[in-house]
Design an enzyme around this catalytic site. Sequence first.
Site, PDB file in Angstrom:
ATOM      1  N   HIS A 112       0.858  -1.196   0.000  1.00  0.00           N
ATOM      2  CA  HIS A 112       0.000   0.000   0.000  1.00  0.00           C
ATOM      3  C   HIS A 112       0.893   1.245   0.000  1.00  0.00           C
ATOM      4  O   HIS A 112       1.743   1.399   0.866  1.00  0.00           O
ATOM      5  CB  HIS A 112      -0.911   0.023   1.237  1.00  0.00           C
ATOM      6  CG  HIS A 112      -2.101  -0.882   1.100  1.00  0.00           C
ATOM      7  ND1 HIS A 112      -3.278  -0.684   1.783  1.00  0.00           N
ATOM      8  CD2 HIS A 112      -2.303  -1.982   0.338  1.00  0.00           C
ATOM      9  CE1 HIS A 112      -4.147  -1.622   1.452  1.00  0.00           C
ATOM     10  NE2 HIS A 112      -3.578  -2.434   0.576  1.00  0.00           N
ATOM     11  N   TYR A 170      -8.886   5.706   7.870  1.00  0.00           N
ATOM     12  CA  TYR A 170      -9.097   5.960   9.301  1.00  0.00           C
ATOM     13  C   TYR A 170     -10.045   7.156   9.387  1.00  0.00           C
ATOM     14  O   TYR A 170      -9.755   8.215   8.832  1.00  0.00           O
ATOM     15  CB  TYR A 170      -7.775   6.327   9.986  1.00  0.00           C
ATOM     16  CG  TYR A 170      -6.765   5.200  10.063  1.00  0.00           C
ATOM     17  CD1 TYR A 170      -5.980   4.861   8.973  1.00  0.00           C
ATOM     18  CD2 TYR A 170      -6.595   4.474  11.245  1.00  0.00           C
ATOM     19  CE1 TYR A 170      -5.049   3.838   9.044  1.00  0.00           C
ATOM     20  CE2 TYR A 170      -5.660   3.443  11.331  1.00  0.00           C
ATOM     21  CZ  TYR A 170      -4.891   3.134  10.222  1.00  0.00           C
ATOM     22  OH  TYR A 170      -3.970   2.123  10.303  1.00  0.00           O
ATOM     23  N   PRO A 205      -4.498  -0.031  18.669  1.00  0.00           N
ATOM     24  CA  PRO A 205      -4.253  -0.432  17.283  1.00  0.00           C
ATOM     25  C   PRO A 205      -4.300   0.707  16.255  1.00  0.00           C
ATOM     26  O   PRO A 205      -4.015   0.480  15.080  1.00  0.00           O
ATOM     27  CB  PRO A 205      -5.379  -1.439  17.002  1.00  0.00           C
ATOM     28  CG  PRO A 205      -6.438  -1.109  17.986  1.00  0.00           C
ATOM     29  CD  PRO A 205      -5.768  -0.551  19.192  1.00  0.00           C
ATOM     30  N   LYS A 211       0.776  -0.499  14.946  1.00  0.00           N
ATOM     31  CA  LYS A 211       2.160  -0.653  15.390  1.00  0.00           C
ATOM     32  C   LYS A 211       2.433  -1.920  16.220  1.00  0.00           C
ATOM     33  O   LYS A 211       3.604  -2.280  16.428  1.00  0.00           O
ATOM     34  CB  LYS A 211       2.594   0.568  16.218  1.00  0.00           C
ATOM     35  CG  LYS A 211       2.769   1.809  15.389  1.00  0.00           C
ATOM     36  CD  LYS A 211       4.051   1.741  14.568  1.00  0.00           C
ATOM     37  CE  LYS A 211       4.090   2.717  13.434  1.00  0.00           C
ATOM     38  NZ  LYS A 211       4.027   2.137  12.105  1.00  0.00           N
ATOM     39  N   TYR A 268       4.173   6.204  10.277  1.00  0.00           N
ATOM     40  CA  TYR A 268       3.305   5.087   9.870  1.00  0.00           C
ATOM     41  C   TYR A 268       4.111   3.999   9.155  1.00  0.00           C
ATOM     42  O   TYR A 268       3.890   2.812   9.370  1.00  0.00           O
ATOM     43  CB  TYR A 268       2.172   5.600   8.965  1.00  0.00           C
ATOM     44  CG  TYR A 268       1.040   4.601   8.808  1.00  0.00           C
ATOM     45  CD1 TYR A 268       0.031   4.502   9.768  1.00  0.00           C
ATOM     46  CD2 TYR A 268       0.978   3.748   7.704  1.00  0.00           C
ATOM     47  CE1 TYR A 268      -0.999   3.593   9.637  1.00  0.00           C
ATOM     48  CE2 TYR A 268      -0.062   2.826   7.563  1.00  0.00           C
ATOM     49  CZ  TYR A 268      -1.039   2.757   8.531  1.00  0.00           C
ATOM     50  OH  TYR A 268      -2.060   1.842   8.406  1.00  0.00           O
TER      51      TYR A 268
HETATM   52  C1  PHB Z   1      -6.544  -4.393  10.658  1.00  0.00           C
HETATM   53  O1  PHB Z   1      -6.603  -4.599   9.444  1.00  0.00           O
HETATM   54  O2  PHB Z   1      -7.000  -5.209  11.471  1.00  0.00           O
HETATM   55  C2  PHB Z   1      -5.945  -3.124  11.132  1.00  0.00           C
HETATM   56  C3  PHB Z   1      -5.279  -2.309  10.220  1.00  0.00           C
HETATM   57  C4  PHB Z   1      -4.736  -1.129  10.663  1.00  0.00           C
HETATM   58  C5  PHB Z   1      -4.859  -0.750  11.969  1.00  0.00           C
HETATM   59  C6  PHB Z   1      -5.502  -1.569  12.890  1.00  0.00           C
HETATM   60  C7  PHB Z   1      -6.055  -2.762  12.473  1.00  0.00           C
HETATM   61  O3  PHB Z   1      -4.344   0.437  12.389  1.00  0.00           O
END
Ligand code: PHB
Length: 409
Positions: free
Chosen positions: A79, A208, A300, A304, A398
């Site tokens: 990505h 997000y 989450p 990280k 990130y």
């Molecule tokens: C997930 O795909 O479960 C996931 C991806 C990014 C995050 C948290 C969870 O920041």
Amino acid sequence: MSNAAQALKTQVAIIGAGPSGLLLGQLLHKQGIDNVIIERVSGEYVLGRIRAGILEQGFTDLVREAGANARMDAEGHPHDGFGLSLNGEKVRIDLKTLTGGKTVMCYGQTEITRDMMEAREAAGLTTWYESSDVQPLDVESDTPKIRFTNNGQTYELSCDYIAGCDGFHGVSRKTIPAEKRKEFERVYPFGWLGLLSDTPPCDDELIYCQHERGFALASQRSLTRSRYYLQVPLTDNVEEWTDERFWDELKKRLPADAAERLITGPSLEKSIAPLRSFVCEPMQFGNLFLVGDAAHIVPPTGAKGLNLAASDVATLYKILTRVYQQGDKACIQHYSPIALRRVWNAERFSWWMSNMLHDFSDEAEGAMDKAMQQRFMQSELSYYLQSEAGRKVIAEQYVGLPYEDIPQS
Ligand code: PHB
Ligand code: APR
């Protein structure tokens, strides 16, 4: 009746067959360092856990070094960026451009774990699944051991070093006497309700979403499997969330174009997870090292958790390689300071992302009026998103900060 412990021996004894333990074991093996893993549950149980799936380049490089990368490189999706939506308005964080070419890999933790388990089996390395009463002993001496029971028999595994890769609830951290460790903890006043479904993702990249109804995240595992999350009160039960209610709420929090593209379907899994920031200092005690979730937890929001486990593994593996190949035993003292510097960086980033993106209005009144705090956070996030320097700060963290080298001791 006491049954005599059967004696076993290895160089590095690893507690826990999660991503940390499996990756460390494979890397040590590649350097000719013998290791044995002791795991509390079965391999199938470990694989049943649904966890995150965004890998930093440091992580994917390690998996390649461990020789367990074939499926990840064939099936994982690089990505180049992700979206941050502020009350319905999406801004793209162009990771590749902002970081001079770095990207992340979208590949589920479950898949990585499966690949590592297969590599371990192919290498003929020993894993004691379904072990109970696992106890690290004499960790301050030159002859540490692990006592455990498997299938009714007690074993005593002698080793040079113990890697505590047994997650947040494991025994390793508690082996460090309470007066010798300091724990830092923040439990957030909400949880994440996650839903996994065999539906195509609503976007090519993750989104997000900060929203007045609460945070949401649109994530994915593949072109046909999606993972979505909603911020929910900790008091909610998963049973209160029918699939229909979940999809309706998600649509309200996503940017309009993503909501329009959203394809819904039956959930394969649905669960609520609490959010926590946690660090244990130090991460080494005698010949015991804490690795991954055993030493730290991040919320989450910054993706990280798994990546921090990987940087701990990278540091420990390089240190142990130097110990065995160059006889430089003193270099083990570098493990905790090096690991903790990166841990605190990721802790701060994850905490900051969580603060920017969630609704904290349900939290008990603190020093500052919550509505005012919320305005500050929204203003800060929009400031970062409008400025290239701000987007760069987000992108750099990130994709993951660089791993530190081990200094000569
Ligand atoms: C997930 O795909 O479960 C996931 C991806 C990014 C995050 C948290 C969870 O920041
Ligand atoms: N004895 C043996 N094994 C144990 C014990 C014990 N007393 N306690 C726990 N374990 C095992 C667990 O069953 C689990 O399989 O240790 C393993 C720990 O694995 P994880 O919890 O996945 O932790 P880790 O390997 O550090 O993985 C990194 O970062 O945030 C995350 O989601 C991410 O789980 C991932 C983690």
